[in-house]
Design an enzyme around this catalytic site. Structure first.
Site, PDB file in Angstrom:
ATOM      1  N   GLU A  90       9.431  -3.110   3.526  1.00  0.00           N
ATOM      2  CA  GLU A  90       8.964  -3.092   2.248  1.00  0.00           C
ATOM      3  C   GLU A  90       7.896  -2.164   2.061  1.00  0.00           C
ATOM      4  O   GLU A  90       7.236  -1.767   3.079  1.00  0.00           O
ATOM      5  CB  GLU A  90       8.573  -4.354   1.496  1.00  0.00           C
ATOM      6  CG  GLU A  90       7.631  -5.026   2.324  1.00  0.00           C
ATOM      7  CD  GLU A  90       6.653  -5.829   1.337  1.00  0.00           C
ATOM      8  OE1 GLU A  90       6.023  -5.115   0.131  1.00  0.00           O
ATOM      9  OE2 GLU A  90       5.961  -6.926   1.599  1.00  0.00           O
ATOM     10  N   ASP A 116      11.344 -12.783  -5.274  1.00  0.00           N
ATOM     11  CA  ASP A 116      11.559 -12.956  -3.845  1.00  0.00           C
ATOM     12  C   ASP A 116      12.534 -13.899  -3.611  1.00  0.00           C
ATOM     13  O   ASP A 116      13.501 -13.795  -2.812  1.00  0.00           O
ATOM     14  CB  ASP A 116      10.291 -13.099  -2.991  1.00  0.00           C
ATOM     15  CG  ASP A 116       9.302 -11.577  -3.016  1.00  0.00           C
ATOM     16  OD1 ASP A 116       9.717 -10.751  -3.564  1.00  0.00           O
ATOM     17  OD2 ASP A 116       8.311 -11.978  -2.262  1.00  0.00           O
ATOM     18  N   LYS A 143       1.944 -17.393   2.090  1.00  0.00           N
ATOM     19  CA  LYS A 143       0.474 -17.486   1.827  1.00  0.00           C
ATOM     20  C   LYS A 143       0.366 -18.602   0.957  1.00  0.00           C
ATOM     21  O   LYS A 143       0.765 -18.830  -0.052  1.00  0.00           O
ATOM     22  CB  LYS A 143      -0.021 -16.148   1.199  1.00  0.00           C
ATOM     23  CG  LYS A 143      -1.461 -16.016   1.264  1.00  0.00           C
ATOM     24  CD  LYS A 143      -1.829 -14.751   0.785  1.00  0.00           C
ATOM     25  CE  LYS A 143      -1.365 -13.500   1.927  1.00  0.00           C
ATOM     26  NZ  LYS A 143      -1.927 -12.147   1.415  1.00  0.00           N
TER      27      LYS A 143
HETATM   28  N1  PSU Z   1       2.236 -11.860  -0.306  1.00  0.00           N
HETATM   29  C1  PSU Z   1       1.764 -11.471   0.450  1.00  0.00           C
HETATM   30  N2  PSU Z   1       1.381 -10.011   0.685  1.00  0.00           N
HETATM   31  C2  PSU Z   1       2.055  -9.021  -0.130  1.00  0.00           C
HETATM   32  C3  PSU Z   1       2.908  -9.496  -0.993  1.00  0.00           C
HETATM   33  C4  PSU Z   1       3.242 -10.799  -1.153  1.00  0.00           C
HETATM   34  O1  PSU Z   1       0.879 -12.104   1.272  1.00  0.00           O
HETATM   35  O2  PSU Z   1       1.873  -7.742  -0.028  1.00  0.00           O
HETATM   36  C5  PSU Z   1       3.888  -8.591  -1.826  1.00  0.00           C
HETATM   37  C6  PSU Z   1       5.195  -8.584  -1.445  1.00  0.00           C
HETATM   38  O3  PSU Z   1       5.757  -7.325  -1.531  1.00  0.00           O
HETATM   39  C7  PSU Z   1       6.165  -9.596  -2.182  1.00  0.00           C
HETATM   40  C8  PSU Z   1       5.184  -9.490  -3.520  1.00  0.00           C
HETATM   41  O4  PSU Z   1       7.355  -9.237  -2.380  1.00  0.00           O
HETATM   42  O5  PSU Z   1       3.893  -9.041  -3.381  1.00  0.00           O
HETATM   43  C9  PSU Z   1       5.404 -10.550  -4.518  1.00  0.00           C
HETATM   44  O6  PSU Z   1       4.894 -10.231  -5.607  1.00  0.00           O
HETATM   45  P1  PSU Z   1       5.183 -11.355  -6.823  1.00  0.00           P
HETATM   46  O7  PSU Z   1       4.421 -12.615  -6.397  1.00  0.00           O
HETATM   47  O8  PSU Z   1       4.788 -10.572  -8.183  1.00  0.00           O
HETATM   48  O9  PSU Z   1       6.722 -11.601  -6.875  1.00  0.00           O
END
Ligand code: PSU
Ligand code: MN
Length: 319
Positions: free
Chosen positions: A42, A158, A175
């Site tokens: 990614e 995701d 996380k």
């Molecule tokens: N969690 C992390 N680091 C990241 C991301 C998530 O610890 O860089 C990034 C990844 O690309 C993940 C995205 O797919 O954020 C998820 O974003 P959202 O929560 O807006 O779906």
């Protein structure tokens, strides 16, 4: 427009792939045709996850880790109205510095139409991997169910995409900016196996351990590859999530990580951040507060996950 360039000693001629809007390097296409291991990577962490130039350096190191495991990296982004599968260092610079959009599945079409720079999230990357027949991927941490999701409905795409893309994704668990038990519940609902790599508990990104048991365990890349193969031979269409603890020498203590995350969540609530901006805001806050220590573990775990995904892809290809 197709272009030719050679780097890393590989022929990187860009060739048009049969999938619509996809421009794939010859190196990736040849690996797919040979049935060799290919690992999708990614790019949201390049544009939104690190201060420059850490994201670019981490992406280059991740590609090197995939190659060292005997597999081919396929770093994914949107550039000039196309989905690019396999990138050059110059492309990574554009993504880091060019005000890239954060691209999940809902954003793919509009970002192609607008011809602007897009960095794919895990969900965006899995969507492209599915389109291209790529079955391995790596990231740092996945998005999941946010705390207070019963009020905000903020559940990362995701998870949805993990439910429908037949890809073995290596991450350092989840996380704990997220609601971890609810995230595990949704993964179960979607039928996504969570396989601890040399662990029986879910890692929490910065921390190697948590109180949350994982439903499966693999102690070698071959075993992880076997679980994936069996899952897909059973007709399952979903991903397999491999949870790899962060390297011990860089991992943080639970108390330190919890304090950083609590402060970031409080700042996000005060600032009224919502939607796509939430995760980048929290990551930025943590990196600013913790400095080099949090950035180091973040960099190192991404590279380690790329290497493990490469090893699993290689084991799968050798069978
Ligand atoms: N969690 C992390 N680091 C990241 C991301 C998530 O610890 O860089 C990034 C990844 O690309 C993940 C995205 O797919 O954020 C998820 O974003 P959202 O929560 O807006 O779906
Ligand atoms: Mn969200």
């Amino acid at each position: 427009m197709p272009f030719r360039s050679v780097s890393h000693g590989y022929d990187r001629s860009v060739t048009r792939h049969p999938a619509p809007f996809v421009n794939m390097t010859r190196e990736v296409r040849d690996a797919l045709v040979r049935g060799a291991g290919v690992v999708a990577l990614e790019t949201t962490y390049v544009s939104h996850g690190f201060p420059h130039p850490d994201g670019v350096a981490t992406a280059i190191a991740s590609e090197a880790a995939v190659r060292a495991s005997g597999a081919t990296p396929a770093t994914i982004a949107l550039l000039d109205g196309e989905i690019r599968v396999g990138l050059e260092p110059d492309d990574l610079e554009r993504i880091a510095l060019g005000d890239a959009r954060k691209v999940g599945p809902r954003d793919l079409a509009a970002t192609i139409a607008d011809g602007v720079i897009g960095a794919t999230t895990v969900a965006g990357t899995l969507a492209v991997a599915r389109l291209c027949g790529i079955h391995h991927a790596a990231t740092g941490g996945i998005g999941g169910v946010h705390r207070n999701a019963e009020l905000t409905f903020d559940i990362s795409a995701d998870l949805t995409e993990l439910g429908r893309a037949p890809v073995c994704l290596v991450s350092s668990g989840v996380k704990s900016i997220l609601d971890v038990p609810r995230t595990l519940e949704v993964l179960e609902t979607l039928g996504v196996p969570v396989v601890g790599f040399q662990t029986s508990v879910l890692p929490l990104f910065y921390c190697r351990e948590s109180d949350h048991a994982v439903p499966a365990r693999a102690d070698t890349p071959l075993r992880a590859a076997e679980i994936c193969r069996t899952h897909w031979e059973l007709g399952r269409a979903s991903a397999v999530l491999v949870a790899n603890p962060p390297p011990a020498e860089f991992a943080l203590e639970r108390s330190e990580a919890d304090a950083l995350i609590d402060a970031a969540l409080a700042a996000a609530a005060t600032a009224g951040v919502h939607g796509q901006a939430v995760t980048p805001f929290l990551l930025d806050h943590i990196h600013t507060a913790a400095g080099e220590r949090s950035r180091a573990v973040n960099r190192e775990l991404i590279v380690a996950n790329a290497g493990l995904a490469g090893a699993i892809a290689t084991a799968a290809a050798q069978r």
